[in-house]
Design a protein around this motif. Structure first.
Motif, PDB file in Angstrom:
ATOM      1  N   MET A   1      12.418  27.738  -6.332  1.00 53.15           N
ATOM      2  CA  MET A   1      11.489  28.766  -5.884  1.00 53.15           C
ATOM      3  C   MET A   1      11.045  28.509  -4.451  1.00 53.15           C
ATOM      4  N   ALA A   2      10.761  27.240  -4.131  1.00 53.46           N
ATOM      5  CA  ALA A   2      10.264  26.904  -2.795  1.00 53.46           C
ATOM      6  C   ALA A   2      11.303  27.202  -1.715  1.00 53.46           C
ATOM      7  N   TYR A   3      12.577  27.012  -2.038  1.00 52.61           N
ATOM      8  CA  TYR A   3      13.622  27.273  -1.052  1.00 52.61           C
ATOM      9  C   TYR A   3      13.683  28.738  -0.645  1.00 52.61           C
ATOM     10  N   GLN A   4      13.228  29.620  -1.513  1.00 52.45           N
ATOM     11  CA  GLN A   4      13.319  31.046  -1.206  1.00 52.45           C
ATOM     12  C   GLN A   4      12.407  31.463  -0.055  1.00 52.45           C
ATOM     13  N   PHE A   5      11.391  30.653   0.229  1.00 52.88           N
ATOM     14  CA  PHE A   5      10.562  30.968   1.395  1.00 52.88           C
ATOM     15  C   PHE A   5      11.404  30.965   2.666  1.00 52.88           C
ATOM     16  N   GLY A   6      12.381  30.067   2.726  1.00 51.59           N
ATOM     17  CA  GLY A   6      13.233  30.008   3.900  1.00 51.59           C
ATOM     18  C   GLY A   6      14.422  30.935   3.847  1.00 51.59           C
TER      19      GLY A   6
ATOM     20  N   MET B   1      12.097  20.602 -16.415  1.00 52.02           N
ATOM     21  CA  MET B   1      12.465  21.984 -16.095  1.00 52.02           C
ATOM     22  C   MET B   1      11.519  22.577 -15.057  1.00 52.02           C
ATOM     23  N   GLY B   2      10.253  22.177 -15.082  1.00 55.64           N
ATOM     24  CA  GLY B   2       9.304  22.678 -14.111  1.00 55.64           C
ATOM     25  C   GLY B   2       9.623  22.210 -12.704  1.00 55.64           C
ATOM     26  N   VAL B   3      10.032  20.949 -12.561  1.00 58.03           N
ATOM     27  CA  VAL B   3      10.376  20.411 -11.245  1.00 58.03           C
ATOM     28  C   VAL B   3      11.574  21.151 -10.664  1.00 58.03           C
ATOM     29  N   VAL B   4      12.614  21.329 -11.467  1.00 56.14           N
ATOM     30  CA  VAL B   4      13.830  21.981 -10.989  1.00 56.14           C
ATOM     31  C   VAL B   4      13.555  23.427 -10.586  1.00 56.14           C
ATOM     32  N   SER B   5      12.874  24.171 -11.446  1.00 55.80           N
ATOM     33  CA  SER B   5      12.603  25.578 -11.138  1.00 55.80           C
ATOM     34  C   SER B   5      11.664  25.717  -9.947  1.00 55.80           C
ATOM     35  N   GLY B   6      10.767  24.758  -9.755  1.00 57.76           N
ATOM     36  CA  GLY B   6       9.857  24.814  -8.621  1.00 57.76           C
ATOM     37  C   GLY B   6      10.564  24.577  -7.303  1.00 57.76           C
ATOM     38  N   LEU B   7      11.517  23.655  -7.285  1.00 59.21           N
ATOM     39  CA  LEU B   7      12.264  23.400  -6.055  1.00 59.21           C
ATOM     40  C   LEU B   7      13.063  24.626  -5.632  1.00 59.21           C
TER      41      LEU B   7
END
Length: 473
Positions: A75-80, A67-73
């Motif tokens: 979150m990272a996309y929101q920078f773009g 769940m941490g990997v999925v939620s982290g990915l």
């Protein structure tokens, strides 16, 4: 949506996704090191209790890690997507730092995770222990790079600005920026504490239900030793972090304290409770302790801290929020220290596993570490406002040009999907923990092999089904 514009909706969406995400890495960091300790103790002593606990907590770790990997990915996309202004301005620094995290931490975790979860009795004990340690080390590397990137946003250095964008000039200064060491240790120790109270609450729950066996007692005892030793250390780290913040982000400290103005020649009082009013520029209903603010924040009885009125209105963080989020974090920290001290007294009296009031206290403190981490992140991130890169780029200049309707739909979608998907994940992990350690697990069976009752090939097969439970009676 609720009268908010796209800018504030984007901030809420990022806060929502980060809040969901940070819980998983916090548990992952602590549990990975806990598993390494358990396996190391089993190899040293051959005490089957450590082995049973390893297999029990490795299942919860696997679900939490996924769940941490999925939620982290996401979150990272929101920078773009939502913060393209920030990505364009500072991407030359944050991009490489996040890439280093993937190259060192994520690859290390992914490379050894399979061996750790499914390699018991398939590889040698030394190799399996090495895999567990590498996964634990990977979680620390991940924390290192994420905190380096985030800390640079708070105390930026080692860069120049050319043609309106940040250009890295000294990577050592960028990584080891002034706030980085304090924030790295504060977050890492916070994750260990959160996991300790998570494990301790699980042990308390089983003891309250009469499930008293050596494995339950061992994990309960280890968690309380962790609380006793580490909670006071976290308080000292927090104090050092506060002094560093006072030096580099004085407006944040003023907002945390709800401190509006200094009186000539008077020390700064500590406001225990109150209601900061950003419009009236005062903290209403303030309950103050004279001199204590100066003593805590400057380690003196006469020095003053900067007041909010000494900063322009447009540069002031929202004291109304971080005034209380900080106090929630501190209050929970004091309760953690109290629980650790009480556990030592009960241990000395021989009542550690039998005092029901204390077991209930430990159970209720189960989520305290995670709540304290969230409160701490709210404090530090809202306290950085109105800057996304402190003193360099304002948050309003970092947001993407989205419409209000677009952001409203996006935020609602995130709330619905996250609540359903990760809500199910939380419930399943709680179901795993309610099963409790299985004594003797791993002694004669092939862990991870097909058809083995206690050795599922997938972590999601770990909890018994209703039909399996019915067949036991």
């Amino acid at each position: 949506m609720f009268g908010l514009d796209a800018f504030h909706l984007a901030r809420i969406q990022f806060a929502f996704t980060v809040s969901f995400h940070i819980i998983f890495p916090a548990i992952t960091i602590g549990l990975a090191s806990f598993l390494a300790v358990l396996e190391g103790m089993w190899l040293k002593t051959r005490n089957e209790t450590y082995r049973d606990l390893y297999h029990f907590w490795s299942k919860a770790f696997a679900v939490n890690f996924g769940m941490g990997v999925v939620s982290g990915l996401v979150m990272a996309y929101q920078f773009g997507t939502n913060w393209s202004g920030f990505s364009q301005f500072a991407g030359s620094i944050t991009g490489p730092l996040l890439t280093y995290e993937v190259l060192t931490a994520f690859f290390l975790e992914a490379g050894f995770l399979g061996v750790m979860l499914f390699g018991w009795n398939r590889v040698g004990p030394g190799l399996h222990f090495f895999a567990t340690c590498m996964v634990a080390l990977g979680t620390i590397f991940s924390t290192f790079w994420i905190l380096a990137s985030n800390s640079w946003m708070h105390t930026p250095q080692g860069y120049i600005i050319q043609n309106g964008i940040v250009v890295p000039e000294d990577w050592l200064k960028i990584i080891f920026n002034p706030s980085f060491p304090y924030r790295l240790f504060h977050m890492s120790v916070g994750a260990f504490l959160a996991s300790a109270f998570f494990v301790g609450a699980s042990g308390a729950w089983h003891l309250l239900r009469g499930n008293d066996n050596p494995a339950i007692r061992k994990m309960f005892s280890m968690a309380l030793w962790m609380a006793l030793i580490v909670a006071p250390i976290q308080a000292m780290i927090g104090d050092a972090h506060g002094l560093n913040t006072l030096e580099h982000q004085p407006a944040k400290i003023a907002a945390i304290e709800g401190h509006w103005e200094n009186k000539p020649g008077e020390a700064t009082p500590l406001i225990l409770f109150g209601v900061p009013d950003m419009e009236q520029e005062r903290t209403k209903y303030a309950l103050e302790i004279p001199y204590l603010g100066s003593l805590i924040l400057t380690h003196s009885l006469d020095k003053q801290i900067p007041a909010l009125k000494s900063f322009p209105k447009e540069d002031r963080p929202n004291s109304t929020i971080i005034f209380w989020s900080f106090r929630v974090m501190v209050a929970l920290g004091l309760l953690m220290i109290t629980l650790g001290v009480v556990s030592l007294w009960l241990r000395f009296k021989g009542r550690l596993y039998h005092s029901r009031p204390f077991l209930w206290f430990t159970l209720l403190m189960g989520p305290s570490g995670l709540i304290a981490i969230l409160a701490g992140w709210f404090t530090t991130e809202i306290g950085r406002q109105p800057w996304v890169v402190y003193g360099v780029q304002r948050t309003i200049d970092a947001v993407s040009a989205h419409g209000d309707m677009h952001m409203s739909i996006s935020l609602l979608a995130f709330i619905l999907v996250y609540s359903s998907v990760f809500g199910v994940g939380y419930l399943y992990m709680m179901r795993l923990i309610k099963e409790g350690p299985v004594t003797g697990e791993g002694k004669e069976v092939d862990h991870g092999g097909p058809g083995q009752h206690h050795t599922p090939a997938r972590p999601l097969s770990a909890a018994k089904t209703h039909s399996e439970k019915s067949g036991e009676h």
